[in-house]
Design a protein around this motif. Sequence first.
Motif, PDB file in Angstrom:
ATOM      1  N   PHE A   1       0.837  -1.204   0.000  1.00  0.00           N
ATOM      2  CA  PHE A   1       0.000   0.000   0.000  1.00  0.00           C
ATOM      3  C   PHE A   1       0.873   1.255   0.000  1.00  0.00           C
ATOM      4  N   PHE A   2       1.862   1.307   0.867  1.00  0.00           N
ATOM      5  CA  PHE A   2       2.777   2.450   0.892  1.00  0.00           C
ATOM      6  C   PHE A   2       3.516   2.573  -0.438  1.00  0.00           C
ATOM      7  N   PHE A   3       3.911   1.444  -0.999  1.00  0.00           N
ATOM      8  CA  PHE A   3       4.673   1.452  -2.252  1.00  0.00           C
ATOM      9  C   PHE A   3       3.857   2.049  -3.395  1.00  0.00           C
ATOM     10  N   ILE A   4       2.565   1.733  -3.441  1.00  0.00           N
ATOM     11  CA  ILE A   4       1.692   2.242  -4.500  1.00  0.00           C
ATOM     12  C   ILE A   4       1.286   3.688  -4.242  1.00  0.00           C
ATOM     13  N   PHE A   5       0.795   3.934  -3.037  1.00  0.00           N
ATOM     14  CA  PHE A   5       0.124   5.197  -2.752  1.00  0.00           C
ATOM     15  C   PHE A   5       1.087   6.374  -2.641  1.00  0.00           C
ATOM     16  N   SER A   6       2.302   6.110  -2.158  1.00  0.00           N
ATOM     17  CA  SER A   6       3.212   7.214  -1.839  1.00  0.00           C
ATOM     18  C   SER A   6       3.647   8.009  -3.051  1.00  0.00           C
ATOM     19  N   SER A   7       3.766   7.367  -4.201  1.00  0.00           N
ATOM     20  CA  SER A   7       4.366   8.043  -5.342  1.00  0.00           C
ATOM     21  C   SER A   7       3.379   8.845  -6.174  1.00  0.00           C
ATOM     22  N   VAL A   8       2.070   8.671  -5.969  1.00  0.00           N
ATOM     23  CA  VAL A   8       1.128   9.296  -6.897  1.00  0.00           C
ATOM     24  C   VAL A   8       0.068  10.177  -6.248  1.00  0.00           C
ATOM     25  N   PHE A   9      -0.162  10.058  -4.936  1.00  0.00           N
ATOM     26  CA  PHE A   9      -1.350  10.725  -4.404  1.00  0.00           C
ATOM     27  C   PHE A   9      -1.252  12.249  -4.480  1.00  0.00           C
TER      28      PHE A   9
END
Length: 373
Positions: free
Chosen positions: A16-24
């Motif tokens: 979740f951190f890997f996905i969410f951190s770069s785009v939100f």
Amino acid sequence: MQEERISSKQLFLLLFFFIFSSVFITLPRELVGEAEHTGWLSIVIAVLVFPLCAWIIVKVRQFQGNRTIVSYVESLLISMLLRIVGKKGSKAAAKIITLVIFVLPTLIYCGLSARIMVELFGSVMLPETPTEVMIGLQLLLRYYMLLGGLAALARWSQLVGPLVIVTFLSMSLLAFGKVRMDRLLPLFDGSAGGVMHGSLLVLGNLLEVLVLMSMTQVPQEGKLLRTLVSVAAASGVMFLLVFFTSVGNYGTATNRRMLFPFIETVRDISFGNFLEHFELIALVLWGVMNFVKGALTFYACCQYFGSWFELSDYRPLMAPLSVAAFYFALLPQNIYDLFVTYDRFRVEFTPLMYMGIIVLLLLVSLVMRRRMQ
């Protein structure tokens, strides 16, 4: 060295951190640029399509076993090329192909992601600190975090995860107080092509779960599939929250011009008459999540190189790979060109590249299994 198995909850937080951190912080700008107000539909479509991708990933993981993707692809290539170029030739060809496709790109990305994080975060929080110092400190943190293996990083995610998620949801709910419905309407003004392009963008972000292919110990098949689908669903809910909050506060035209729409949105939050400047909290949360992503990227880099050199433990490679990542981080001279190139690559090529890799691996695995039978 046998790696400690992580639980489904730990894997959920890591991915979740890997996905969410770069785009939100940039997602609203990207989606309104593709689909206007209908960007929310792109998120929904991507989340609904993802379970099929997750099923393919789980099937490939079955064939992969307790190996990294580098070791597994090497074994496939050697089996395919053995009759053509012989044992030594097939192994040399497999080494070259995996080095070009998996190993070196991961190292380069590890360095460039550190540079991007430093430029974005440091320019706001520590503008006077030399870039080299910031990059070195970030890579040093990644190094010491991974000394305890993946399990140490997973336990760190468990520790900070609830605080990060609760704080983020609280800020989003406070920002909803300034949402205006006229800025969210019409809900269906985007073109079909724009919506599909936006869906590919979001799906590409969700497919970053492929970082789990670098792990040798993951939950079993049924739990893994549920974990992947849960990560996509949670990320989709968060993406929708960010999108509606940013568009509802500023509208599509203003979001299209903003570099970081969500940061601008929380900047306007005020709680009572005494709490303001929530953007600093948002930047700290973003920094924490990106630290997890950076450490997990470094872990994948070390695992890939360890597999390529056929080592039982990747830790002896951590120091030299940190130095190499440091120099790769310093290579770009024009940071704006780096942002533009990275953004374009992520939007236009990443989704198709990820889907192509997992589908091709599944097909080749099925063919090779049938040939062996």
